[in-house]
Design a protein around this motif. Structure first.
Motif, PDB file in Angstrom:
ATOM      1  N   TYR A  37      -0.736   6.859   4.297  1.00  0.00           N
ATOM      2  CA  TYR A  37      -1.751   6.230   3.458  1.00  0.00           C
ATOM      3  C   TYR A  37      -3.099   6.323   4.147  1.00  0.00           C
ATOM      4  O   TYR A  37      -3.238   5.964   5.314  1.00  0.00           O
ATOM      5  N   SER A  38      -4.070   6.810   3.415  1.00  0.00           N
ATOM      6  CA  SER A  38      -5.415   6.953   3.959  1.00  0.00           C
ATOM      7  C   SER A  38      -6.350   5.955   3.294  1.00  0.00           C
ATOM      8  O   SER A  38      -6.326   5.779   2.075  1.00  0.00           O
ATOM      9  N   SER A  39      -7.176   5.312   4.083  1.00  0.00           N
ATOM     10  CA  SER A  39      -8.143   4.358   3.537  1.00  0.00           C
ATOM     11  C   SER A  39      -9.230   5.072   2.733  1.00  0.00           C
ATOM     12  O   SER A  39      -9.969   4.454   1.981  1.00  0.00           O
ATOM     13  N   GLU A  62      -8.368   6.449  10.279  1.00  0.00           N
ATOM     14  CA  GLU A  62      -8.277   5.770   8.986  1.00  0.00           C
ATOM     15  C   GLU A  62      -7.084   6.246   8.162  1.00  0.00           C
ATOM     16  O   GLU A  62      -7.171   6.424   6.954  1.00  0.00           O
ATOM     17  N   VAL A  63      -5.969   6.470   8.841  1.00  0.00           N
ATOM     18  CA  VAL A  63      -4.752   6.884   8.156  1.00  0.00           C
ATOM     19  C   VAL A  63      -3.571   6.219   8.846  1.00  0.00           C
ATOM     20  O   VAL A  63      -3.590   5.989  10.064  1.00  0.00           O
ATOM     21  N   SER A  64      -2.558   5.873   8.062  1.00  0.00           N
ATOM     22  CA  SER A  64      -1.368   5.235   8.610  1.00  0.00           C
ATOM     23  C   SER A  64      -0.138   5.978   8.106  1.00  0.00           C
ATOM     24  O   SER A  64      -0.033   6.285   6.915  1.00  0.00           O
ATOM     25  N   TYR A  65       0.791   6.257   9.009  1.00  0.00           N
ATOM     26  CA  TYR A  65       1.958   7.064   8.686  1.00  0.00           C
ATOM     27  C   TYR A  65       3.208   6.207   8.496  1.00  0.00           C
ATOM     28  O   TYR A  65       3.464   5.276   9.259  1.00  0.00           O
ATOM     29  N   SER A  66       3.997   6.563   7.507  1.00  0.00           N
ATOM     30  CA  SER A  66       5.192   5.779   7.191  1.00  0.00           C
ATOM     31  C   SER A  66       6.187   5.754   8.345  1.00  0.00           C
ATOM     32  O   SER A  66       6.792   4.711   8.626  1.00  0.00           O
ATOM     33  N   LYS A 122       0.793  -1.229   0.000  1.00  0.00           N
ATOM     34  CA  LYS A 122       0.000   0.000   0.000  1.00  0.00           C
ATOM     35  C   LYS A 122       0.831   1.288   0.000  1.00  0.00           C
ATOM     36  O   LYS A 122       0.329   2.341  -0.397  1.00  0.00           O
ATOM     37  N   MET A 123       2.069   1.224   0.440  1.00  0.00           N
ATOM     38  CA  MET A 123       2.845   2.459   0.573  1.00  0.00           C
ATOM     39  C   MET A 123       4.088   2.504  -0.314  1.00  0.00           C
ATOM     40  O   MET A 123       4.579   3.582  -0.642  1.00  0.00           O
TER      41      MET A 123
END
Length: 387
Positions: free
Chosen positions: A78-80, A368-372, A67-68
């Motif tokens: 990355y946001s869903s 609903e977001v994930s940070y690198s 996903k990233m």
């Protein structure tokens, strides 16, 4: 952040594996390094080896890869809610920070071919001809920032040097020569200050020196056996130690300004504050009150995202990345109990719903977001118990 200075290695190239430095001029000089090995990450960790986090780490790595990770690099976040086909600002930036962390993870997880491939991609995307990496690339605008970030470059250099040590190769010696020469020329001052960036376009550098950027284990690679080399390194260590805020709140000021000869009083970003502690721990200089404070925050699950220099919390949120940095500090100190406590708090933020587009990622609903940074730092922390 910058001003020219003599190259620490006597205007030299770091030749790993053989512990030899060659002068950049016509005269070649052989110098014995203080360390015969690099700061190979796996050698720093003293915690008991186990696979307790292997499955969770694999799920997280799968999320990052699917996903990233792109051919240009790794998304900042990355946001869903944003489709990959959309040119959304929220996840399209590529950072050198992510590149350095991912390279270190690939090396720690023995992905030799992927390491070489990703470094080529990193160079294609972020490399600047002055011998440094732009801190940011915007794929939407196809625009490369003109400035670097010295800590990010140090992360990449550590990964390259560790690769050659781990695989007994000379694959990246030429790369390191160029990077070390540029780093010393543009980012280091005779006073010991490590400046935060150099602008390849304007040819100017910052005046601020973030204490989180002093990656001492990697900077030691630039230290030769001469009095000048040792003196500079100890100036750097003294500069960071001078930013200590006191035993009541045993962290360090955010930065030092050489022009004003003063430490900043601005609020502390916790991840940066913990980077300072980690870098000190890696060279045996972590203060006992700092370690005790960190244990207390983990015990109370109270490691917040920002504080004033007086220790007052100003951002009540917490992040997996902060607990991952805490875990890395405990791993270096060989504290199994607190390493595991911190890692459990890291993976408490993992999305386990298989139907979610964020499955495997570190995130805090309902964001609903994930940070690198959180994901990659946590992958490195999990590797500490597997190497």
């Amino acid at each position: 952040m910058k001003n020219a200075r003599k190259i620490i290695l006597g205007s030299c190239l770091l030749l790993l594996g053989g512990a030899v430095l060659h002068g950049c001029g016509t005269k070649k000089e052989t110098v014995k390094l203080t360390q015969t090995k690099s700061g190979l990450v796996s050698e720093l960790y003293q915690v008991k080896k186990n696979n307790a986090y292997h499955t969770q780490s694999e799920q997280l790595a799968d999320f990052v890869s699917s996903k990233m990770l792109t051919k240009k690099g790794i998304y900042t976040r990355y946001s869903s809610k944003t489709k990959l086909t959309q040119q959304g600002k929220d996840h399209r930036s590529i950072l050198s920070e992510s590149a350095g962390l991912w390279l270190q993870y690939l090396l720690a997880s023995n992905q030799k071919e992927q390491f070489a491939k990703f470094y080529r991609q990193t160079k294609n995307t972020l490399y600047q001809e002055v011998g440094q990496f732009s801190y940011r690339y915007d794929p939407q605008k196809k625009q490369l920032a003109s400035v670097n970030a010295s800590l990010d470059d140090l992360r990449i250099m550590r990964a390259l040097s560790d690769y050659d040590v781990k695989y007994h190769s000379k694959k990246y010696q030429s790369e390191l020569e160029t990077l070390v020469q540029s780093f010393n020329k543009h980012l280091l001052k005779n006073s010991g200050e490590l400046l935060s960036f150099y602008d390849a376009k304007s040819k100017k550098r910052s005046q601020d020196s973030p204490l989180a950027y002093y990656d001492f284990k990697t900077l030691r690679l630039f230290e030769d056996s001469s009095a000048q080399g040792k003196k500079l390194y100890h100036k750097q260590l003294k500069l960071v130690q001078g930013g200590y805020l006191g035993d009541a709140f045993p962290l360090y000021a955010a930065q030092f300004n050489g022009g004003q000869k003063a430490y900043s009083t601005k609020n502390l970003n916790t991840s940066e504050a913990l980077e300072v502690l980690l870098h000190l721990a890696e060279v045996g200089q972590l203060k006992t009150p700092s370690l005790a404070w960190l244990k207390d925050q983990v015990d109370r699950q109270n490691l917040r995202n920002a504080y004033t220099v007086n220790g007052q919390m100003v951002d009540s949120a917490n992040s997996a990345g902060n607990y991952a940095l805490a875990a890395l500090i405990f791993a270096v100190k060989g504290n199994n109990e607190y390493y595991n406590k911190a890692m459990k708090l890291v993976f408490a933020q993992q999305i386990t719903e298989k139907r979610s587009t964020l499955f495997g990622a570190l995130s805090q609903p309902p964001l609903e977001v994930s940070y690198s940074f959180n994901n990659l730092t946590s992958l490195l922390a999990a590797q500490a118990a597997e190497n």
